[in-house]
Write a protein that holds these residues in place. Structure first.
Motif, PDB file in Angstrom:
ATOM      1  N   GLY A 289       0.776  -1.232   0.000  1.00  0.00           N
ATOM      2  CA  GLY A 289       0.000   0.000   0.000  1.00  0.00           C
ATOM      3  C   GLY A 289       0.806   1.280   0.000  1.00  0.00           C
ATOM      4  N   LYS A 290       2.124   1.184  -0.112  1.00  0.00           N
ATOM      5  CA  LYS A 290       2.982   2.372  -0.082  1.00  0.00           C
ATOM      6  C   LYS A 290       3.781   2.492  -1.378  1.00  0.00           C
ATOM      7  CE  LYS A 290       3.614   2.252   4.902  1.00  0.00           C
ATOM      8  NZ  LYS A 290       4.553   2.071   5.985  1.00  0.00           N
ATOM      9  N   ILE A 291       3.991   3.729  -1.796  1.00  0.00           N
ATOM     10  CA  ILE A 291       4.811   3.984  -2.983  1.00  0.00           C
ATOM     11  C   ILE A 291       6.277   3.762  -2.617  1.00  0.00           C
ATOM     12  CG2 ILE A 291       5.598   5.755  -4.600  1.00  0.00           C
ATOM     13  CD1 ILE A 291       2.814   7.044  -4.316  1.00  0.00           C
ATOM     14  N   PHE A 292       6.958   2.921  -3.402  1.00  0.00           N
ATOM     15  CA  PHE A 292       8.394   2.729  -3.189  1.00  0.00           C
ATOM     16  C   PHE A 292       9.197   3.019  -4.452  1.00  0.00           C
ATOM     17  CE2 PHE A 292       7.301  -1.321  -4.976  1.00  0.00           C
ATOM     18  CZ  PHE A 292       8.448  -1.816  -5.574  1.00  0.00           C
ATOM     19  N   GLY A 293       8.509   3.475  -5.509  1.00  0.00           N
ATOM     20  CA  GLY A 293       9.192   3.824  -6.742  1.00  0.00           C
ATOM     21  C   GLY A 293       8.207   4.397  -7.741  1.00  0.00           C
ATOM     22  N   PHE A 294       8.755   4.897  -8.854  1.00  0.00           N
ATOM     23  CA  PHE A 294       7.883   5.450  -9.894  1.00  0.00           C
ATOM     24  C   PHE A 294       8.627   5.554 -11.214  1.00  0.00           C
ATOM     25  CE2 PHE A 294       9.479   8.821  -7.098  1.00  0.00           C
ATOM     26  CZ  PHE A 294      10.220   9.609  -7.970  1.00  0.00           C
ATOM     27  N   TYR A 295       7.848   5.709 -12.283  1.00  0.00           N
ATOM     28  CA  TYR A 295       8.357   5.946 -13.625  1.00  0.00           C
ATOM     29  C   TYR A 295       8.076   7.402 -13.978  1.00  0.00           C
ATOM     30  CZ  TYR A 295       9.905   1.855 -16.348  1.00  0.00           C
ATOM     31  OH  TYR A 295      10.622   0.831 -16.897  1.00  0.00           O
ATOM     32  N   LEU A 296       9.065   8.092 -14.523  1.00  0.00           N
ATOM     33  CA  LEU A 296       8.911   9.456 -15.002  1.00  0.00           C
ATOM     34  C   LEU A 296       8.926   9.450 -16.524  1.00  0.00           C
ATOM     35  CD1 LEU A 296      11.467  11.048 -12.554  1.00  0.00           C
ATOM     36  CD2 LEU A 296       8.978  11.326 -12.457  1.00  0.00           C
ATOM     37  N   ASN A 297       8.010  10.170 -17.133  1.00  0.00           N
ATOM     38  CA  ASN A 297       7.877  10.210 -18.579  1.00  0.00           C
ATOM     39  C   ASN A 297       8.866  11.218 -19.168  1.00  0.00           C
ATOM     40  OD1 ASN A 297       7.058  10.511 -21.235  1.00  0.00           O
ATOM     41  ND2 ASN A 297       4.903  10.289 -20.746  1.00  0.00           N
ATOM     42  N   CYS A 298       9.735  10.739 -20.060  1.00  0.00           N
ATOM     43  CA  CYS A 298      10.714  11.607 -20.722  1.00  0.00           C
ATOM     44  C   CYS A 298      10.314  11.928 -22.163  1.00  0.00           C
ATOM     45  CB  CYS A 298      12.094  10.948 -20.729  1.00  0.00           C
ATOM     46  SG  CYS A 298      12.812  10.773 -19.107  1.00  0.00           S
ATOM     47  N   GLY A 299       9.109  11.570 -22.545  1.00  0.00           N
ATOM     48  CA  GLY A 299       8.665  11.792 -23.921  1.00  0.00           C
ATOM     49  C   GLY A 299       8.838  10.533 -24.750  1.00  0.00           C
ATOM     50  N   GLY A 300       7.999  10.373 -25.733  1.00  0.00           N
ATOM     51  CA  GLY A 300       8.054   9.167 -26.543  1.00  0.00           C
ATOM     52  C   GLY A 300       7.831   7.952 -25.674  1.00  0.00           C
ATOM     53  N   ARG A 301       8.757   7.021 -25.759  1.00  0.00           N
ATOM     54  CA  ARG A 301       8.670   5.804 -24.959  1.00  0.00           C
ATOM     55  C   ARG A 301       9.842   5.695 -23.994  1.00  0.00           C
ATOM     56  NH1 ARG A 301       6.492   1.236 -28.693  1.00  0.00           N
ATOM     57  NH2 ARG A 301       8.435   0.258 -28.114  1.00  0.00           N
ATOM     58  N   SER A 302      10.438   6.823 -23.619  1.00  0.00           N
ATOM     59  CA  SER A 302      11.600   6.839 -22.730  1.00  0.00           C
ATOM     60  C   SER A 302      11.203   7.309 -21.335  1.00  0.00           C
ATOM     61  CB  SER A 302      12.692   7.767 -23.273  1.00  0.00           C
ATOM     62  OG  SER A 302      13.199   7.269 -24.483  1.00  0.00           O
TER      63      SER A 302
END
Length: 139
Positions: free
Chosen positions: A40-53
């Protein structure tokens, strides 16, 4: 035969997820694509760099970093490096002056709250990445 399309992501470890997310959002303008949850806790994330990166970030408490076990740097292409430098400075973050590099790109450098080096890159019409041709390193 494998054909690589582009860089999918670079993964970094964060001492402080909130400070890291704020830096990449407020200083570099990268939005969170999604979070990783555990118990139930956030331990990471993805950041959008544009396109598929993307930049992938995970909380990593107690990790000791050295030049031998970290990514050297990640590089983000920007549309206008002068505007990017002005924006970053307005956020109180140290950034190098713009440099015309030997590969005919413009670059500047910053560090995130985890001391990860980030290169900001603006291509030109003469950039080796598109024009080809060997270049003599000037560093």
């Amino acid at each position: 035969m494998i054909k690589v399309r582009q860089l999918a992501h670079v993964c970094i470890f964060a001492h402080d997820l909130d400070a890291t997310r704020s830096f990449y959002r407020d200083v570099l303008g990268l939005d969170t694509q999604f979070n990783f949850l555990r118990d139930g806790k956030i331990f990471g994330f993805y950041l959008n760099c544009g396109g598929r990166s993307h930049v992938e970030v995970f909380q990593k408490d107690g990790v000791r970093y050295s030049d031998l076990n970290q990514i050297n740097h990640l590089c983000l292409e920007v549309e206008n490096i002068d505007a990017a430098i002005a924006h970053i400075r307005s956020k109180g973050v140290d950034v190098t002056t713009k440099k015309h590099a030997c590969d005919d790109t413009f670059q500047a450098w910053i560090r995130d709250p985890n001391d990860v080096k980030i290169e900001l890159f603006e291509y030109t019409e003469k950039s080796a990445q598109f024009a080809g041709g060997d270049r003599i390193a000037d560093w």
